[in-house]
Design a protein around this motif. Structure first.
Motif, PDB file in Angstrom:
ATOM      1  N   LEU A   1       0.843  -1.212  -0.016  1.00 47.17           N
ATOM      2  CA  LEU A   1       0.097  -0.089  -0.154  1.00 47.17           C
ATOM      3  C   LEU A   1       0.961   1.194  -0.127  1.00 47.17           C
ATOM      4  O   LEU A   1       0.792   2.077  -0.949  1.00 47.17           O
ATOM      5  CB  LEU A   1      -0.877   0.133   1.225  1.00 47.17           C
ATOM      6  CG  LEU A   1      -1.924  -0.917   1.231  1.00 47.17           C
ATOM      7  CD1 LEU A   1      -3.008  -0.988   2.549  1.00 47.17           C
ATOM      8  CD2 LEU A   1      -2.984  -0.894   0.166  1.00 47.17           C
ATOM      9  N   VAL A   2       1.627   1.411   1.031  1.00 46.64           N
ATOM     10  CA  VAL A   2       2.274   2.879   1.398  1.00 46.64           C
ATOM     11  C   VAL A   2       3.171   3.126   0.092  1.00 46.64           C
ATOM     12  O   VAL A   2       2.999   4.296  -0.324  1.00 46.64           O
ATOM     13  CB  VAL A   2       3.206   2.782   2.708  1.00 46.64           C
ATOM     14  CG1 VAL A   2       3.948   3.975   2.741  1.00 46.64           C
ATOM     15  CG2 VAL A   2       2.415   2.611   3.602  1.00 46.64           C
ATOM     16  N   GLU A   3       3.956   2.282  -0.502  1.00 45.40           N
ATOM     17  CA  GLU A   3       4.778   2.767  -1.496  1.00 45.40           C
ATOM     18  C   GLU A   3       4.000   3.027  -2.865  1.00 45.40           C
ATOM     19  O   GLU A   3       4.432   3.924  -3.625  1.00 45.40           O
ATOM     20  CB  GLU A   3       5.946   1.696  -1.721  1.00 45.40           C
ATOM     21  CG  GLU A   3       6.962   2.126  -2.837  1.00 45.40           C
ATOM     22  CD  GLU A   3       8.236   1.270  -2.971  1.00 45.40           C
ATOM     23  OE1 GLU A   3       8.409   0.742  -4.022  1.00 45.40           O
ATOM     24  OE2 GLU A   3       8.855   0.970  -1.993  1.00 45.40           O
ATOM     25  N   LEU A   4       3.090   2.110  -2.867  1.00 46.18           N
ATOM     26  CA  LEU A   4       2.126   2.429  -4.152  1.00 46.18           C
ATOM     27  C   LEU A   4       1.614   3.761  -4.181  1.00 46.18           C
ATOM     28  O   LEU A   4       1.264   4.576  -5.029  1.00 46.18           O
ATOM     29  CB  LEU A   4       1.163   1.266  -4.344  1.00 46.18           C
ATOM     30  CG  LEU A   4       0.150   1.243  -5.501  1.00 46.18           C
ATOM     31  CD1 LEU A   4       0.871   1.285  -6.795  1.00 46.18           C
ATOM     32  CD2 LEU A   4      -0.967   0.413  -5.358  1.00 46.18           C
ATOM     33  N   ILE A   5       0.906   3.930  -2.863  1.00 52.70           N
ATOM     34  CA  ILE A   5       0.220   5.319  -2.855  1.00 52.70           C
ATOM     35  C   ILE A   5       1.157   6.496  -3.128  1.00 52.70           C
ATOM     36  O   ILE A   5       0.970   7.606  -3.405  1.00 52.70           O
ATOM     37  CB  ILE A   5      -0.408   5.341  -1.441  1.00 52.70           C
ATOM     38  CG1 ILE A   5      -1.497   4.361  -1.578  1.00 52.70           C
ATOM     39  CG2 ILE A   5      -0.961   6.774  -0.904  1.00 52.70           C
ATOM     40  CD1 ILE A   5      -2.208   4.410  -0.249  1.00 52.70           C
TER      41      ILE A   5
ATOM     42  N   LYS B   1      10.751   9.899 -13.992  1.00 50.75           N
ATOM     43  CA  LYS B   1      10.821   8.394 -13.511  1.00 50.75           C
ATOM     44  C   LYS B   1      11.610   8.051 -12.099  1.00 50.75           C
ATOM     45  O   LYS B   1      11.628   6.970 -11.732  1.00 50.75           O
ATOM     46  CB  LYS B   1      11.472   7.778 -14.822  1.00 50.75           C
ATOM     47  CG  LYS B   1      13.037   7.815 -14.983  1.00 50.75           C
ATOM     48  CD  LYS B   1      13.543   6.990 -16.002  1.00 50.75           C
ATOM     49  CE  LYS B   1      14.948   6.681 -15.978  1.00 50.75           C
ATOM     50  NZ  LYS B   1      15.475   6.002 -17.235  1.00 50.75           N
ATOM     51  N   SER B   2      12.363   9.094 -11.706  1.00 48.85           N
ATOM     52  CA  SER B   2      13.070   8.903 -10.501  1.00 48.85           C
ATOM     53  C   SER B   2      12.022   8.691  -9.136  1.00 48.85           C
ATOM     54  O   SER B   2      12.441   8.409  -8.341  1.00 48.85           O
ATOM     55  CB  SER B   2      13.810  10.447 -10.235  1.00 48.85           C
ATOM     56  OG  SER B   2      13.061  11.289  -9.712  1.00 48.85           O
ATOM     57  N   VAL B   3      10.770   8.984  -9.369  1.00 47.74           N
ATOM     58  CA  VAL B   3       9.756   8.438  -8.543  1.00 47.74           C
ATOM     59  C   VAL B   3       9.589   7.209  -8.135  1.00 47.74           C
ATOM     60  O   VAL B   3       9.300   6.627  -7.246  1.00 47.74           O
ATOM     61  CB  VAL B   3       8.486   9.049  -8.762  1.00 47.74           C
ATOM     62  CG1 VAL B   3       7.138   8.852  -7.916  1.00 47.74           C
ATOM     63  CG2 VAL B   3       8.488  10.797  -8.854  1.00 47.74           C
TER      64      VAL B   3
ATOM     65  N   VAL C   1       1.781  11.461  -9.884  1.00 44.27           N
ATOM     66  CA  VAL C   1       0.367  12.421 -10.502  1.00 44.27           C
ATOM     67  C   VAL C   1       0.507  13.686  -9.910  1.00 44.27           C
ATOM     68  O   VAL C   1       0.024  14.629 -10.763  1.00 44.27           O
ATOM     69  CB  VAL C   1      -0.870  11.516 -10.113  1.00 44.27           C
ATOM     70  CG1 VAL C   1      -1.968  12.029 -10.320  1.00 44.27           C
ATOM     71  CG2 VAL C   1      -0.763  10.283 -10.607  1.00 44.27           C
ATOM     72  N   THR C   2       0.897  14.013  -8.779  1.00 47.19           N
ATOM     73  CA  THR C   2       0.501  15.508  -8.186  1.00 47.19           C
ATOM     74  C   THR C   2       1.658  16.214  -8.481  1.00 47.19           C
ATOM     75  O   THR C   2       1.775  17.572  -8.702  1.00 47.19           O
ATOM     76  CB  THR C   2      -0.124  15.427  -6.822  1.00 47.19           C
ATOM     77  OG1 THR C   2       0.806  14.776  -6.134  1.00 47.19           O
ATOM     78  CG2 THR C   2      -1.405  14.475  -6.742  1.00 47.19           C
TER      79      THR C   2
END
Length: 135
Positions: free
Chosen positions: A54-58, A71-73, A65-66
């Protein structure tokens, strides 16, 4: 879009065992670090599972997105470790995933450098925790 990543570019086909070992070692180090920091087995397990699923995906989605569409994200620990040995997927799932623009592919150098960075970071934090801990 960046070119698709092929592990055969970096090592011969027999490298699957090494990649799988590094992936398991990385997940093991991350789990050990979580367990050492929290020190309650059930809570540490829940935090680890929550982080991976959950946490890493969120965090990845929120940052991408915001805030920053770069791509470093995607260079978060779980994302990098799962790039070592991707799960086997049916052909249709692979086609759907290849069409997604948010899935950044890494170059071989970026992948190996980030993997060894995280393995070294986790091992160093575990070593530091053992040195400072009073068990």
């Amino acid at each position: 879009a960046s070119p698709s990543f092929e592990w055969s570019q970096t090592l011969p086909a027999a490298d699957l065992a090494l990649r799988y070992f590094l992936q398991c070692f990385g997940y093991g180090l991350l789990g050990t670090l979580t367990g050492l920091l929290i020190r309650h087995t059930a809570l540490a397990t829940l935090v680890y599972i929550a982080y991976v699923f959950l946490v890493e995906l969120i965090v990845r989605w929120l940052l991408y997105v915001t805030i920053w569409k770069h791509k470093s994200v995607f260079f978060l620990p779980d994302s990098v470790l799962e790039k070592l040995v991707p799960p086997p997927l049916p052909q249709t799932a692979e086609e759907l995933m290849s069409q997604q623009t948010f899935l950044a592919s890494f170059s071989p150098l970026e992948t190996w450098l980030s993997i060894f960075f995280y393995l070294t970071l986790f091992a160093g934090l575990i070593w530091r925790r053992f040195r400072r801990a009073d068990f």
